[in-house]
Design a protein around this motif. Structure first.
Motif, PDB file in Angstrom:
ATOM      1  N   ARG A 283       0.792  -1.392  -0.021  1.00 42.75           N
ATOM      2  CA  ARG A 283      -0.094   0.136  -0.100  1.00 42.75           C
ATOM      3  C   ARG A 283       0.836   1.174   0.077  1.00 42.75           C
ATOM      4  N   PHE A 284       2.048   1.019   0.354  1.00 43.64           N
ATOM      5  CA  PHE A 284       2.955   2.154   0.484  1.00 43.64           C
ATOM      6  C   PHE A 284       3.942   2.435  -0.862  1.00 43.64           C
ATOM      7  N   ALA A 285       3.823   1.680  -1.750  1.00 47.43           N
ATOM      8  CA  ALA A 285       4.411   1.587  -3.077  1.00 47.43           C
ATOM      9  C   ALA A 285       4.069   2.735  -3.668  1.00 47.43           C
ATOM     10  N   ALA A 286       5.046   3.256  -4.784  1.00 46.63           N
ATOM     11  CA  ALA A 286       4.662   4.387  -5.608  1.00 46.63           C
ATOM     12  C   ALA A 286       4.653   3.764  -7.058  1.00 46.63           C
ATOM     13  N   PRO A 287       3.576   3.892  -7.667  1.00 48.69           N
ATOM     14  CA  PRO A 287       2.243   4.006  -6.628  1.00 48.69           C
ATOM     15  C   PRO A 287       1.766   3.173  -6.124  1.00 48.69           C
ATOM     16  N   ALA A 288       0.602   3.065  -5.190  1.00 48.24           N
ATOM     17  CA  ALA A 288       0.291   2.000  -4.437  1.00 48.24           C
ATOM     18  C   ALA A 288      -0.119   0.879  -5.154  1.00 48.24           C
ATOM     19  N   LEU A 289       0.372  -0.258  -4.776  1.00 45.14           N
ATOM     20  CA  LEU A 289       0.264  -1.460  -5.719  1.00 45.14           C
ATOM     21  C   LEU A 289      -1.143  -2.249  -5.622  1.00 45.14           C
ATOM     22  N   SER A 290      -1.678  -2.597  -6.765  1.00 52.86           N
ATOM     23  CA  SER A 290      -2.870  -3.558  -6.652  1.00 52.86           C
ATOM     24  C   SER A 290      -2.121  -5.072  -6.572  1.00 52.86           C
ATOM     25  N   THR A 291      -2.934  -5.701  -5.870  1.00 55.97           N
ATOM     26  CA  THR A 291      -2.372  -7.241  -5.594  1.00 55.97           C
ATOM     27  C   THR A 291      -3.447  -8.081  -5.058  1.00 55.97           C
ATOM     28  N   VAL A 292      -3.107  -9.305  -5.153  1.00 53.97           N
ATOM     29  CA  VAL A 292      -4.149 -10.330  -4.711  1.00 53.97           C
ATOM     30  C   VAL A 292      -3.909 -10.695  -3.254  1.00 53.97           C
ATOM     31  N   TYR A 293      -5.003 -10.310  -2.420  1.00 51.42           N
ATOM     32  CA  TYR A 293      -4.835 -10.740  -1.065  1.00 51.42           C
ATOM     33  C   TYR A 293      -5.098 -11.844  -0.734  1.00 51.42           C
ATOM     34  N   PHE A 294      -4.466 -12.635   0.126  1.00 55.69           N
ATOM     35  CA  PHE A 294      -4.641 -13.955   0.583  1.00 55.69           C
ATOM     36  C   PHE A 294      -4.714 -14.105   2.168  1.00 55.69           C
ATOM     37  N   ASP A 295      -5.882 -14.598   2.662  1.00 60.53           N
ATOM     38  CA  ASP A 295      -6.045 -14.739   4.116  1.00 60.53           C
ATOM     39  C   ASP A 295      -5.456 -15.696   4.908  1.00 60.53           C
ATOM     40  N   LEU A 296      -4.244 -15.115   5.232  1.00 56.20           N
ATOM     41  CA  LEU A 296      -3.251 -16.101   5.872  1.00 56.20           C
ATOM     42  C   LEU A 296      -3.674 -16.467   7.295  1.00 56.20           C
ATOM     43  N   GLN A 297      -4.724 -15.814   7.886  1.00 58.30           N
ATOM     44  CA  GLN A 297      -5.077 -16.181   9.297  1.00 58.30           C
ATOM     45  C   GLN A 297      -6.113 -17.407   8.794  1.00 58.30           C
ATOM     46  N   GLU A 298      -6.858 -17.143   7.892  1.00 57.06           N
ATOM     47  CA  GLU A 298      -7.926 -18.503   7.488  1.00 57.06           C
ATOM     48  C   GLU A 298      -6.872 -19.783   7.106  1.00 57.06           C
ATOM     49  N   ALA A 299      -5.971 -19.507   6.352  1.00 55.74           N
ATOM     50  CA  ALA A 299      -5.098 -20.518   5.653  1.00 55.74           C
ATOM     51  C   ALA A 299      -4.420 -21.379   7.109  1.00 55.74           C
ATOM     52  N   GLY A 300      -3.864 -20.609   7.914  1.00 51.42           N
ATOM     53  CA  GLY A 300      -3.292 -21.003   9.222  1.00 51.42           C
ATOM     54  C   GLY A 300      -4.402 -21.836  10.050  1.00 51.42           C
ATOM     55  N   ARG A 301      -5.705 -21.283  10.152  1.00 51.36           N
ATOM     56  CA  ARG A 301      -6.570 -21.985  10.944  1.00 51.36           C
ATOM     57  C   ARG A 301      -7.007 -23.308  10.355  1.00 51.36           C
ATOM     58  N   HIS A 302      -7.200 -23.221   9.021  1.00 52.16           N
ATOM     59  CA  HIS A 302      -7.530 -24.389   8.091  1.00 52.16           C
ATOM     60  C   HIS A 302      -6.492 -25.609   8.118  1.00 52.16           C
ATOM     61  N   ARG A 303      -5.272 -25.088   8.343  1.00 52.22           N
ATOM     62  CA  ARG A 303      -4.130 -26.097   8.250  1.00 52.22           C
ATOM     63  C   ARG A 303      -4.150 -26.629   9.679  1.00 52.22           C
ATOM     64  N   ALA A 304      -4.380 -25.534  10.618  1.00 57.54           N
ATOM     65  CA  ALA A 304      -4.374 -26.322  11.911  1.00 57.54           C
ATOM     66  C   ALA A 304      -5.380 -27.432  12.334  1.00 57.54           C
ATOM     67  N   GLU A 305      -6.648 -27.202  11.750  1.00 54.03           N
ATOM     68  CA  GLU A 305      -7.807 -28.028  11.759  1.00 54.03           C
ATOM     69  C   GLU A 305      -7.364 -29.474  11.162  1.00 54.03           C
ATOM     70  N   ALA A 306      -6.767 -29.447  10.191  1.00 50.80           N
ATOM     71  CA  ALA A 306      -6.266 -30.538   9.230  1.00 50.80           C
ATOM     72  C   ALA A 306      -5.467 -31.212  10.160  1.00 50.80           C
ATOM     73  N   VAL A 307      -4.473 -30.685  10.814  1.00 52.66           N
ATOM     74  CA  VAL A 307      -3.543 -31.343  11.972  1.00 52.66           C
ATOM     75  C   VAL A 307      -4.229 -32.037  12.762  1.00 52.66           C
ATOM     76  N   VAL A 308      -5.154 -31.218  13.790  1.00 50.35           N
ATOM     77  CA  VAL A 308      -5.945 -31.930  14.713  1.00 50.35           C
ATOM     78  C   VAL A 308      -6.831 -33.018  14.374  1.00 50.35           C
ATOM     79  N   ALA A 309      -7.379 -32.671  13.052  1.00 48.26           N
ATOM     80  CA  ALA A 309      -8.163 -33.907  12.597  1.00 48.26           C
ATOM     81  C   ALA A 309      -7.331 -35.332  12.200  1.00 48.26           C
ATOM     82  N   SER A 310      -6.407 -35.014  11.576  1.00 46.48           N
ATOM     83  CA  SER A 310      -5.598 -36.010  11.211  1.00 46.48           C
ATOM     84  C   SER A 310      -4.915 -37.038  12.531  1.00 46.48           C
ATOM     85  N   LEU A 311      -4.554 -36.176  13.536  1.00 45.21           N
ATOM     86  CA  LEU A 311      -4.153 -36.667  14.896  1.00 45.21           C
ATOM     87  C   LEU A 311      -5.398 -37.514  15.657  1.00 45.21           C
TER      88      LEU A 311
END
Length: 333
Positions: A283-311
């Protein structure tokens, strides 16, 4: 303590044991185990439970990992195997989010950087007593077999992790540029070999989007994170009629913005640029950069759920909210 040779010898402090806690609380070691491990099916009077917990706190008792693993049926250690690639902001954020999500499930994340001269993954798992391994990509068959023989659960990306209900990241980049009227697209491929697999996957999405739109495939150029190396690429894209570029990630996109300025051109008038990962500096680039946002919090939660399910041996839902992947439009496009 000073030895006969005049050298200091430091005796490490003795670690408290469950037997110490039992003596302090006036109960049996079995009762200590029941209380501290919260064993189901055991009825412990509240006053006894409180005495055990207070004794453990006074003695600063911490159960050995092996004892906890024995009580739970597995250790609380999850190993994240990171491939041999530069650790950028997006990977660092993913590790942070995954560690937090696993901690919420009572699990501890340990990271292992895979390198050409590093220890084999099964050896690392044995050293830290990992119960599960998370990979960014598939492991070779010999590694998989070794991990399974050790009883280690392997949690790898599967088809669900590619978000089948949503366009892949590269398709979102190209689709955005095409929607903005660009009919000739470029792709900035990173020069670092460690990024190649991820970059190829993103490029595949760009190619698919261009094909479906009936335009020529993207003009792919390989570039270092260096303005002097990227400036000639800007000239090549311009000479070939390219008006918009999908960069592998935000770091490469921001470097490309600087190279466009170095060439005496402007963004997005002369060359539009779209990145990927939405790092804080985008957002501070010159000009501000358009980009694809990836929800890393959701990805981390999803992967943690997969680990718990696997165990636990239970299935886990692979449904990922559509908001996990979306485009942030800013001034660069």
């Amino acid at each position: 303590m000073i030895t006969g040779e005049g050298q200091f010898h430091v005796t490490p402090p003795r670690r408290s044991t469950s037997a110490d806690v039992a003596r302090e609380a006036g109960v049996s070691r079995a009762t200590v185990s029941y209380v501290l491990n919260d064993r189901p099916g055991q009825v412990i009077p509240e006053a006894t439970r409180r005495r055990v917990l207070e004794a453990a706190e006074r003695l600063e008792y911490r159960p050995h990992a092996s004892a906890k693993a024995l009580a739970a049926g597995h250790s609380d250690v999850v190993l994240l195997s990171i491939p041999d690639l530069p650790i950028g902001p997006s990977i660092s954020r993913f590790v942070e989010e995954l560690a937090g999500a696993l901690a919420g499930q009572g699990l501890t994340l340990v990271t292992h950087l895979m390198g050409a001269h590093g220890r084999p993954l099964p050896d690392v798992c044995a050293a830290v007593a990992a119960s599960a391994v998370i990979g960014f990509d598939s492991f070779d068959e010999s590694t998989l077999q070794a991990l399974r023989r050790m009883g280690v659960r392997v949690v790898l990306p599967d088809e669900a992790d590619h978000f089948p209900a949503m366009p892949p990241l590269g398709r979102m980049q190209a689709g955005h540029l095409l929607a903005r009227g660009h009919r000739s697209i470029g792709y900035l491929m990173p020069a670092q070999p460690g990024f190649r697999s991820m970059a190829e996957e993103r490029l595949r999405g760009v190619r698919e989007e261009c094909h479906e739109a009936g335009v020529e495939p993207p003009l792919v150029l390989v570039g270092e994170l260096d303005i002097s190396a990227l400036t000639p690429l800007v000239s090549q894209w311009r000479e070939r009629g390219v008006t918009g570029v999908c960069a592998f990630n935000d770091e490469h996109a921001i470097a490309l913005l600087a190279a466009v300025r170095e060439a005496g051109l402007s963004v997005p008038k002369d060359l539009a640029v779209v990145g990927a990962d939405d790092i804080p500096m985008a957002r501070f680039a010159a000009p501000a950069l358009s980009t694809v946002y990836f929800d890393l919090q959701e990805a981390g939660r999803h992967r943690a759920e997969a680990v718990v399910a696997s165990l636990s041996g239970t299935p886990v839902s692979s449904t990922v909210p559509s908001t996990s992947l979306r485009l942030r439009q800013r001034s660069s496009t």
